[in-house]
Design an enzyme around this catalytic site. Structure first.
Site, PDB file in Angstrom:
ATOM      1  N   ALA A 168      54.432  55.787  68.719  1.00  0.00           N
ATOM      2  CA  ALA A 168      54.088  56.830  67.764  1.00  0.00           C
ATOM      3  C   ALA A 168      55.278  57.099  66.850  1.00  0.00           C
ATOM      4  O   ALA A 168      56.434  56.885  67.213  1.00  0.00           O
ATOM      5  CB  ALA A 168      53.685  58.101  68.501  1.00  0.00           C
ATOM      6  N   GLY A 201      52.687  54.198  72.144  1.00  0.00           N
ATOM      7  CA  GLY A 201      51.403  54.161  71.462  1.00  0.00           C
ATOM      8  C   GLY A 201      50.963  52.767  71.072  1.00  0.00           C
ATOM      9  O   GLY A 201      49.774  52.482  71.003  1.00  0.00           O
ATOM     10  N   GLU A 239      49.397  51.462  74.055  1.00  0.00           N
ATOM     11  CA  GLU A 239      48.134  52.163  74.237  1.00  0.00           C
ATOM     12  C   GLU A 239      47.054  51.621  73.306  1.00  0.00           C
ATOM     13  O   GLU A 239      45.882  51.511  73.698  1.00  0.00           O
ATOM     14  CB  GLU A 239      48.344  53.661  74.013  1.00  0.00           C
ATOM     15  CG  GLU A 239      49.156  54.304  75.138  1.00  0.00           C
ATOM     16  CD  GLU A 239      49.551  55.733  74.840  1.00  0.00           C
ATOM     17  OE1 GLU A 239      49.398  56.583  75.736  1.00  0.00           O
ATOM     18  OE2 GLU A 239      50.018  56.000  73.710  1.00  0.00           O
ATOM     19  N   GLU A 269      58.086  57.075  77.206  1.00  0.00           N
ATOM     20  CA  GLU A 269      57.917  58.497  76.916  1.00  0.00           C
ATOM     21  C   GLU A 269      58.689  59.417  77.856  1.00  0.00           C
ATOM     22  O   GLU A 269      59.251  60.434  77.414  1.00  0.00           O
ATOM     23  CB  GLU A 269      56.420  58.874  76.944  1.00  0.00           C
ATOM     24  CG  GLU A 269      55.634  58.377  75.744  1.00  0.00           C
ATOM     25  CD  GLU A 269      55.046  56.985  75.936  1.00  0.00           C
ATOM     26  OE1 GLU A 269      54.205  56.563  75.125  1.00  0.00           O
ATOM     27  OE2 GLU A 269      55.463  56.302  76.908  1.00  0.00           O
TER      28      GLU A 269
END
Length: 259
Positions: free
Chosen positions: A65, A110, A113, A133
């Site tokens: 992200a 992300g 993901e 994270e």
């Protein structure tokens, strides 16, 4: 259709989505909106029978992200940000066409993901995967805590998420995170080969198989078996179902029409 943060191209029956924020292709709200929009477009485009997602530049599929965007958000705003990723990834996961992640370079947070939301993951031999994270004081927020355990098991998922260790493509293949590892210069060729092979299959059967598998992973066995039967009946009743069975009996090549 125009996009802000991705590029969309078509090669025959295959659509290719390229995350276009090089060199590291961080995922921001614009990327999520574009991915959701592309999924909606492809869902009704009869010309598209398979989708490939990859990253521009070769250094990264997506490095996670966009922290520069997230860091300034309030809790209410970050909830909306995460909802954006959930909507986009869920649309891709449940798209009525098969989706392949072609991963070169890093797929962190992300980015990993996003790859998890795809049906298949083909990795270049330079690919690296991680969930960093917890080292930032947060946790995965784009489906990692839910999709990863379903793919590699809870214990291995906890190891990857709690520790945040980087794993290479060979390790990712060994634990079932990716389907196949190929040389970096052959990545898109292999992804396209698989996509074209999928595109030759009767679409209704692929759609029903995907729906049954996706639902089955989230319900008890009895409910999953009932869903399988329902999807089987739909495929059986389709024109291609009739054609496939007739061709088998008549010992000829089937002529599928995706109906």
């Amino acid at each position: 259709m125009s996009y802000e943060a991705i590029q969309v191209t078509r090669e025959g029956k295959v659509a290719v989505i390229t995350l276009n924020r090089p060199p590291m292709n961080p995922l921001n709200s614009a990327v999520f909106r574009d991915l959701a929009k592309a999924a909606d477009e492809f869902s009704t485009d009869a010309r598209v029978k398979a989708v490939i997602i990859t990253g521009a530049g070769g250094k990264a599929f997506a490095a996670g992200a966009d922290v520069s965007e997230m860091a300034t958000l309030t809790p209410v705003e970050v909830y909306s940000f995460c909802q954006g990723s959930k909507i986009a990834f869920s649309k891709l996961e449940n798209l009525n066409k098969p989706v392949i992640a072609a991963v070169s370079g890093v797929a962190f947070g992300g980015g990993c993901e996003l790859a998890l939301a795809c049906d298949f993951r083909i990795a270049a031999d330079n690919a690296k995967f991680a969930f960093p994270e917890t080292g930032l004081g947060i946790i995965p927020g784009g489906g990692g805590t839910q999709r990863l355990p379903r793919l590699v098991g809870a214990t291995k998922a906890k190891e990857l998420i709690f520790l945040g260790d980087i794993i290479d493509a060979v390790t990712a293949e060994r634990i079932g995170l990716v389907n196949k590892v190929v040389p970096a210069d052959a990545l898109m060729e292999e992804a396209m080969r698989m996509a074209n092979k999928l595109a030759e299959k009767p679409l209704v059967a692929i759609q029903m198989a995907k729906a049954a598998i996706n639902l089955g992973g989230n319900v008890d066995l009895t409910s999953g078996l009932e869903a399988e039967i329902q999807n089987f009946v739909i495929a059986f009743a389709s024109a291609d179902g009739k054609e496939g069975l007739s061709a088998f009996v008549e010992k000829r090549k089937p002529n599928y029409t995706d109906k």
